[in-house]
Enzyme design. Structure first.
Site, PDB file in Angstrom:
ATOM      1  N   SER A  83       0.807  -1.205   0.000  1.00 31.92           N
ATOM      2  CA  SER A  83       0.000   0.000   0.000  1.00 31.92           C
ATOM      3  C   SER A  83       0.855   1.276   0.000  1.00 31.92           C
ATOM      4  CB  SER A  83      -0.985  -0.058   1.173  1.00 31.92           C
ATOM      5  OG  SER A  83      -1.970   0.931   1.049  1.00 31.92           O
ATOM      6  N   ASP A  94      10.839   5.411  -9.496  1.00 33.09           N
ATOM      7  CA  ASP A  94      10.516   5.939 -10.820  1.00 33.09           C
ATOM      8  C   ASP A  94      11.093   7.334 -11.057  1.00 33.09           C
ATOM      9  OD1 ASP A  94       9.164   3.597 -11.283  1.00 33.09           O
ATOM     10  OD2 ASP A  94       7.173   4.517 -11.409  1.00 33.09           O
ATOM     11  N   LYS A 108      -0.406  -4.325  -3.135  1.00 34.98           N
ATOM     12  CA  LYS A 108      -1.713  -3.842  -2.665  1.00 34.98           C
ATOM     13  C   LYS A 108      -1.881  -2.427  -3.202  1.00 34.98           C
ATOM     14  CE  LYS A 108      -5.046  -2.326   0.139  1.00 34.98           C
ATOM     15  NZ  LYS A 108      -5.632  -1.014  -0.068  1.00 34.98           N
TER      16      LYS A 108
END
Length: 178
Positions: A83, A94, A108
């Site tokens: 999460s 990224d 998740k």
């Protein structure tokens, strides 16, 4: 996090390990707040994809970007990282702010809302989390840049103890660049 980060900055160190192993997540706002220490204002942290039922919601850095210049950062993840911890790891990966070391995270990546029904509640998935590079977290997780596993043959092993192979691999990367 803020207290530990302040101690880190005061130490003058130029290497940082953020350990998200076994972290089941938390609040989106906390992930955005923490990522904002490492990313410039307006940098994408995560996108909520509502599957075309409403416009996507892009969450961006608040722009604290107060990590000392030249600091090398590693984020440790494993199958227990989920999460909000995946949102943080994915945003730093990224945006090339950190190197991810460890095992594939849990995956998740759903946004849920609770609908009250006759004295009970129904939890409904309304959106999915997407990393800045466009990867769906749901069912995929975060793939480490450097894979490192903890031997399952050592049942008494606990992360953050002597002989932690993932932490050792992170330190090796921070000191040698490899």
């Amino acid at each position: 996090f803020n207290e530990a980060f302040a101690r880190f900055k005061a130490s003058g160190a130029k290497s940082l390990v953020i350990d998200l192993r076994g972290n089941p997540g938390g609040y989106l706002d906390a992930a955005v707040d923490i990522a904002s220490h490492f990313l410039a204002k307006g940098t994408t942290i995560v996108t909520e994809d509502f599957g075309g039922t409403e416009p996507n919601d892009v969450h961006t850095s608040l722009g604290y970007k107060d990590v000392p210049a030249g600091t090398k950062i590693v984020v440790l993840v494993d199958g227990g990282s989920a999460s909000a911890s995946e949102i943080l790891a994915g945003a730093l990966q990224d945006n090339h702010a950190a190197t991810i070391v460890g095992e594939q995270s849990f995956g998740k990546g759903s946004v849920q809302t609770v609908i009250p029904i006759d004295g009970g509640e129904l939890k409904v998935t309304v959106a999915r989390w997407i990393t800045p590079a466009g990867h769906w977290i749901m069912g995929n997780g975060i793939t480490p840049d450097i894979k490192s596993s903890i031997a399952t043959s050592t049942p008494a092993f606990k992360p953050d103890t002597a002989g932690d192979p993932q932490y050792d691999r992170a330190v090796e990367f921070l000191t040698t660049g490899q």
